[in-house]
Scaffold this motif. Sequence first.
Motif, PDB file in Angstrom:
ATOM      1  N   ALA A 167       1.009  -1.092  -0.179  1.00  0.00           N
ATOM      2  CA  ALA A 167      -0.122  -0.044  -0.103  1.00  0.00           C
ATOM      3  C   ALA A 167       0.883   1.329  -0.323  1.00  0.00           C
ATOM      4  CB  ALA A 167      -0.390  -0.358   0.864  1.00  0.00           C
ATOM      5  N   ILE A 168       2.092   0.992   0.689  1.00  0.00           N
ATOM      6  CA  ILE A 168       3.061   2.471   0.402  1.00  0.00           C
ATOM      7  C   ILE A 168       3.112   2.272  -1.055  1.00  0.00           C
ATOM      8  CG2 ILE A 168       4.640   3.199   1.382  1.00  0.00           C
ATOM      9  CD1 ILE A 168       4.008   1.492   4.707  1.00  0.00           C
ATOM     10  N   ILE A 169       3.938   1.310  -1.521  1.00  0.00           N
ATOM     11  CA  ILE A 169       4.740   1.607  -2.506  1.00  0.00           C
ATOM     12  C   ILE A 169       3.675   1.700  -3.776  1.00  0.00           C
ATOM     13  CG2 ILE A 169       5.597   0.180  -4.708  1.00  0.00           C
ATOM     14  CD1 ILE A 169       7.796   0.754  -2.125  1.00  0.00           C
ATOM     15  N   GLU A 170       2.228   1.323  -3.427  1.00  0.00           N
ATOM     16  CA  GLU A 170       1.162   1.825  -4.603  1.00  0.00           C
ATOM     17  C   GLU A 170       1.134   3.896  -4.638  1.00  0.00           C
ATOM     18  OE1 GLU A 170      -1.512  -0.929  -3.978  1.00  0.00           O
ATOM     19  OE2 GLU A 170      -0.264  -2.406  -6.129  1.00  0.00           O
ATOM     20  N   GLY A 171       1.196   4.616  -3.102  1.00  0.00           N
ATOM     21  CA  GLY A 171       0.529   5.776  -2.784  1.00  0.00           C
ATOM     22  C   GLY A 171      -0.465   5.627  -2.033  1.00  0.00           C
ATOM     23  N   ASN A 172      -1.028   4.981  -1.809  1.00  0.00           N
ATOM     24  CA  ASN A 172      -1.897   4.403  -0.538  1.00  0.00           C
ATOM     25  C   ASN A 172      -2.400   4.495   0.901  1.00  0.00           C
ATOM     26  OD1 ASN A 172      -3.728   3.869  -3.206  1.00  0.00           O
ATOM     27  ND2 ASN A 172      -3.452   1.648  -3.160  1.00  0.00           N
ATOM     28  N   ALA A 173      -1.141   4.485   1.121  1.00  0.00           N
ATOM     29  CA  ALA A 173      -0.797   4.567   2.561  1.00  0.00           C
ATOM     30  C   ALA A 173       0.340   5.506   2.657  1.00  0.00           C
ATOM     31  CB  ALA A 173      -0.483   3.332   3.331  1.00  0.00           C
ATOM     32  N   THR A 174       1.286   6.090   3.504  1.00  0.00           N
ATOM     33  CA  THR A 174       2.290   6.993   3.756  1.00  0.00           C
ATOM     34  C   THR A 174       3.139   6.029   4.936  1.00  0.00           C
ATOM     35  OG1 THR A 174       1.028   7.920   6.591  1.00  0.00           O
ATOM     36  CG2 THR A 174       0.869   9.041   3.870  1.00  0.00           C
ATOM     37  N   GLY A 175       2.717   4.847   5.660  1.00  0.00           N
ATOM     38  CA  GLY A 175       3.740   4.900   6.758  1.00  0.00           C
ATOM     39  C   GLY A 175       2.610   3.346   7.608  1.00  0.00           C
TER      40      GLY A 175
END
Length: 216
Positions: A167-175
Amino acid sequence: MKNFKRILGIGVVAVAGFFIIAADHIDAPAVKGGNSDITDFYAFQGEDTNDLVLVANVQGLLSPAATGSAVFDENVLIEFNIDNTGDNVEDLVIQAIPRDGKMYFFGPVAPSQTGLNSVIETSSTYGGDVEITPYGSEPIITSTSGMALFAGPRDDPFFFDFGQYTAIIEGNATGFNATGNDTFKGTNVLSIVVEVQKSMIGGSGTINTWVESKRK
Protein backbone atom coordinates in the motif's frame (compact mmCIF):
# COMPACT_ATOMS: atom_id res chain seq x y z
CA MET A 1 36.87 -30.47 -4.23
CA LYS A 2 33.54 -29.21 -5.55
CA ASN A 3 33.09 -25.98 -7.46
CA PHE A 4 30.08 -23.83 -6.65
CA LYS A 5 28.74 -20.70 -8.32
CA ARG A 6 26.88 -17.92 -6.58
CA ILE A 7 23.11 -17.92 -6.87
CA LEU A 8 22.21 -15.15 -4.45
CA GLY A 9 24.03 -12.90 -2.01
CA ILE A 10 22.76 -10.75 0.85
CA GLY A 11 25.13 -8.29 2.48
CA VAL A 12 25.15 -6.41 5.76
CA VAL A 13 27.61 -4.74 8.10
CA ALA A 14 27.86 -6.30 11.54
CA VAL A 15 29.16 -4.28 14.47
CA ALA A 16 30.03 -6.05 17.70
CA GLY A 17 27.24 -5.61 20.23
CA PHE A 18 24.48 -4.89 17.73
CA PHE A 19 21.81 -6.90 15.98
CA ILE A 20 21.81 -6.83 12.17
CA ILE A 21 19.27 -8.34 9.76
CA ALA A 22 18.88 -8.56 6.00
CA ALA A 23 15.73 -10.02 4.46
CA ASP A 24 14.84 -11.06 0.93
CA HIS A 25 11.51 -12.89 0.93
CA ILE A 26 9.76 -13.84 -2.32
CA ASP A 27 11.45 -11.26 -4.55
CA ALA A 28 14.44 -12.97 -6.18
CA PRO A 29 13.15 -14.35 -9.53
CA ALA A 30 16.19 -16.54 -10.26
CA VAL A 31 15.75 -18.61 -7.10
CA LYS A 32 12.19 -17.87 -5.93
CA GLY A 33 10.69 -20.96 -4.39
CA GLY A 34 13.87 -22.97 -4.91
CA ASN A 35 16.17 -24.75 -2.50
CA SER A 36 18.83 -22.03 -2.76
CA ASP A 37 16.52 -19.11 -1.94
CA ILE A 38 17.84 -17.14 1.06
CA THR A 39 15.05 -15.47 3.02
CA ASP A 40 16.97 -13.90 5.91
CA PHE A 41 20.45 -13.30 7.25
CA TYR A 42 20.99 -12.42 10.91
CA ALA A 43 24.23 -11.44 12.65
CA PHE A 44 24.25 -10.66 16.37
CA GLN A 45 26.35 -10.90 19.49
CA GLY A 46 25.90 -14.15 21.36
CA GLU A 47 24.74 -14.59 24.95
CA ASP A 48 28.45 -15.07 25.54
CA THR A 49 29.64 -11.62 24.46
CA ASN A 50 32.85 -13.17 23.13
CA ASP A 51 30.81 -14.88 20.40
CA LEU A 52 29.12 -13.80 17.16
CA VAL A 53 26.03 -15.65 15.90
CA LEU A 54 25.37 -15.98 12.16
CA VAL A 55 22.01 -17.28 10.89
CA ALA A 56 21.02 -18.04 7.30
CA ASN A 57 17.42 -19.02 6.53
CA VAL A 58 16.48 -20.66 3.23
CA GLN A 59 13.39 -22.08 1.51
CA GLY A 60 10.91 -19.64 2.98
CA LEU A 61 7.10 -19.75 3.08
CA LEU A 62 7.02 -23.45 3.99
CA SER A 63 3.62 -24.47 5.30
CA PRO A 64 3.54 -26.71 8.39
CA ALA A 65 2.28 -29.52 6.14
CA ALA A 66 5.24 -29.13 3.79
CA THR A 67 7.92 -28.60 6.41
CA GLY A 68 8.30 -32.23 7.44
CA SER A 69 9.39 -33.25 3.94
CA ALA A 70 11.55 -30.16 3.26
CA VAL A 71 15.26 -30.91 3.00
CA PHE A 72 18.47 -29.02 2.44
CA ASP A 73 19.70 -29.41 -1.15
CA GLU A 74 22.97 -31.36 -1.25
CA ASN A 75 23.98 -29.40 -4.36
CA VAL A 76 23.68 -26.06 -2.57
CA LEU A 77 26.50 -24.60 -0.48
CA ILE A 78 25.70 -21.92 2.10
CA GLU A 79 28.68 -19.66 2.64
CA PHE A 80 29.05 -17.09 5.42
CA ASN A 81 31.54 -14.44 4.29
CA ILE A 82 33.56 -12.27 6.67
CA ASP A 83 35.57 -9.21 5.68
CA ASN A 84 37.66 -8.02 8.61
CA THR A 85 39.87 -5.56 6.70
CA GLY A 86 37.21 -3.23 5.30
CA ASP A 87 37.82 -3.84 1.59
CA ASN A 88 34.49 -5.64 0.97
CA VAL A 89 36.28 -8.84 -0.06
CA GLU A 90 35.89 -11.95 2.06
CA ASP A 91 38.93 -12.70 4.20
CA LEU A 92 37.32 -15.70 5.87
CA VAL A 93 34.45 -18.03 5.05
CA ILE A 94 32.40 -20.53 7.02
CA GLN A 95 30.87 -23.06 4.62
CA ALA A 96 27.89 -25.34 5.28
CA ILE A 97 27.01 -28.28 3.04
CA PRO A 98 24.44 -31.04 3.75
CA ARG A 99 25.11 -34.74 3.28
CA ASP A 100 23.01 -37.74 4.34
CA GLY A 101 21.09 -36.04 7.14
CA LYS A 102 23.95 -33.99 8.52
CA MET A 103 25.21 -30.45 7.93
CA TYR A 104 28.99 -30.25 7.56
CA PHE A 105 30.88 -27.03 8.29
CA PHE A 106 34.30 -25.89 7.08
CA GLY A 107 36.08 -22.83 8.41
CA PRO A 108 36.48 -20.14 9.41
CA VAL A 109 39.24 -20.24 6.84
CA ALA A 110 40.71 -17.99 4.17
CA PRO A 111 39.00 -19.04 0.92
CA SER A 112 40.94 -20.56 -1.96
CA GLN A 113 39.21 -18.05 -4.24
CA THR A 114 36.96 -15.06 -3.66
CA GLY A 115 33.97 -13.68 -5.51
CA LEU A 116 31.37 -15.52 -7.54
CA ASN A 117 32.79 -19.04 -7.36
CA SER A 118 33.80 -21.15 -4.37
CA VAL A 119 35.59 -24.38 -3.61
CA ILE A 120 34.57 -26.37 -0.55
CA GLU A 121 37.56 -26.06 1.75
CA THR A 122 37.69 -29.74 2.68
CA SER A 123 41.48 -29.70 3.06
CA SER A 124 41.37 -26.78 5.50
CA THR A 125 39.78 -26.14 8.88
CA TYR A 126 37.00 -28.63 9.63
CA GLY A 127 34.42 -26.82 11.72
CA GLY A 128 32.44 -29.92 12.63
CA ASP A 129 29.03 -31.35 11.78
CA VAL A 130 25.57 -31.57 13.27
CA GLU A 131 22.59 -33.83 12.64
CA ILE A 132 19.81 -31.95 10.87
CA THR A 133 16.99 -31.51 13.38
CA PRO A 134 13.72 -33.12 12.23
CA TYR A 135 10.59 -30.98 12.14
CA GLY A 136 8.82 -30.93 15.50
CA SER A 137 11.85 -32.18 17.44
CA GLU A 138 13.97 -30.51 20.08
CA PRO A 139 16.89 -28.68 18.45
CA ILE A 140 20.07 -30.69 18.00
CA ILE A 141 23.14 -28.53 18.67
CA THR A 142 26.78 -29.54 18.34
CA SER A 143 29.56 -27.61 20.06
CA THR A 144 33.01 -28.19 18.62
CA SER A 145 36.21 -26.34 17.70
CA GLY A 146 35.05 -23.07 19.26
CA MET A 147 31.72 -23.08 17.43
CA ALA A 148 28.12 -24.13 18.13
CA LEU A 149 26.18 -25.50 15.14
CA PHE A 150 22.53 -26.05 14.22
CA ALA A 151 20.62 -26.92 11.05
CA GLY A 152 16.93 -27.62 10.64
CA PRO A 153 13.41 -26.20 10.32
CA ARG A 154 12.32 -23.20 12.38
CA ASP A 155 9.34 -20.86 12.47
CA ASP A 156 10.02 -17.87 10.20
CA PRO A 157 11.16 -15.19 12.68
CA PHE A 158 10.92 -12.24 10.31
CA PHE A 159 7.99 -9.89 11.01
CA PHE A 160 6.83 -7.93 7.98
CA ASP A 161 3.49 -6.44 6.97
CA PHE A 162 3.72 -7.09 3.24
CA GLY A 163 0.20 -5.82 2.54
CA GLN A 164 0.91 -2.45 4.17
CA TYR A 165 4.26 -2.26 2.41
CA THR A 166 2.48 -2.73 -0.92
CA ALA A 167 0.00 0.00 0.00
CA ILE A 168 2.87 2.38 0.76
CA ILE A 169 4.63 1.61 -2.52
CA GLU A 170 1.39 2.18 -4.43
CA GLY A 171 0.84 5.51 -2.71
CA ASN A 172 -2.24 4.38 -0.79
CA ALA A 173 -0.64 4.65 2.67
CA THR A 174 1.97 6.89 4.25
CA GLY A 175 3.51 4.47 6.74
CA PHE A 176 3.32 1.25 8.67
CA ASN A 177 0.75 0.64 11.40
CA ALA A 178 1.67 0.04 15.00
CA THR A 179 2.07 -3.76 15.20
CA GLY A 180 0.51 -4.43 11.77
CA ASN A 181 -0.06 -7.87 10.30
CA ASP A 182 2.62 -10.57 10.31
CA THR A 183 2.59 -11.75 6.68
CA PHE A 184 4.86 -14.71 7.36
CA LYS A 185 3.04 -15.94 10.45
CA GLY A 186 2.49 -19.70 10.30
CA THR A 187 5.25 -20.34 7.76
CA ASN A 188 8.61 -21.99 8.30
CA VAL A 189 12.16 -21.84 6.99
CA LEU A 190 15.21 -24.09 7.04
CA SER A 191 17.86 -22.50 9.25
CA ILE A 192 21.63 -22.80 9.48
CA VAL A 193 23.10 -21.31 12.65
CA VAL A 194 26.75 -20.84 13.57
CA GLU A 195 27.94 -19.33 16.84
CA VAL A 196 31.64 -18.57 16.52
CA GLN A 197 34.19 -17.02 18.85
CA LYS A 198 35.05 -13.48 17.78
CA SER A 199 38.73 -14.28 18.20
CA MET A 200 38.41 -16.78 15.33
CA ILE A 201 37.16 -14.16 12.86
CA GLY A 202 39.20 -11.09 13.67
CA GLY A 203 38.45 -10.11 17.25
CA SER A 204 36.51 -6.99 18.21
CA GLY A 205 35.53 -3.98 16.15
CA THR A 206 33.61 -3.73 12.89
CA ILE A 207 33.38 -6.42 10.23
CA ASN A 208 31.45 -6.81 7.02
CA THR A 209 29.54 -10.05 6.77
CA TRP A 210 27.20 -11.49 4.16
CA VAL A 211 25.82 -14.85 3.15
CA GLU A 212 25.59 -16.53 -0.25
CA SER A 213 23.99 -19.65 -1.60
CA LYS A 214 25.99 -21.35 -4.34
CA ARG A 215 24.90 -24.24 -6.53
CA LYS A 216 27.22 -26.93 -7.86
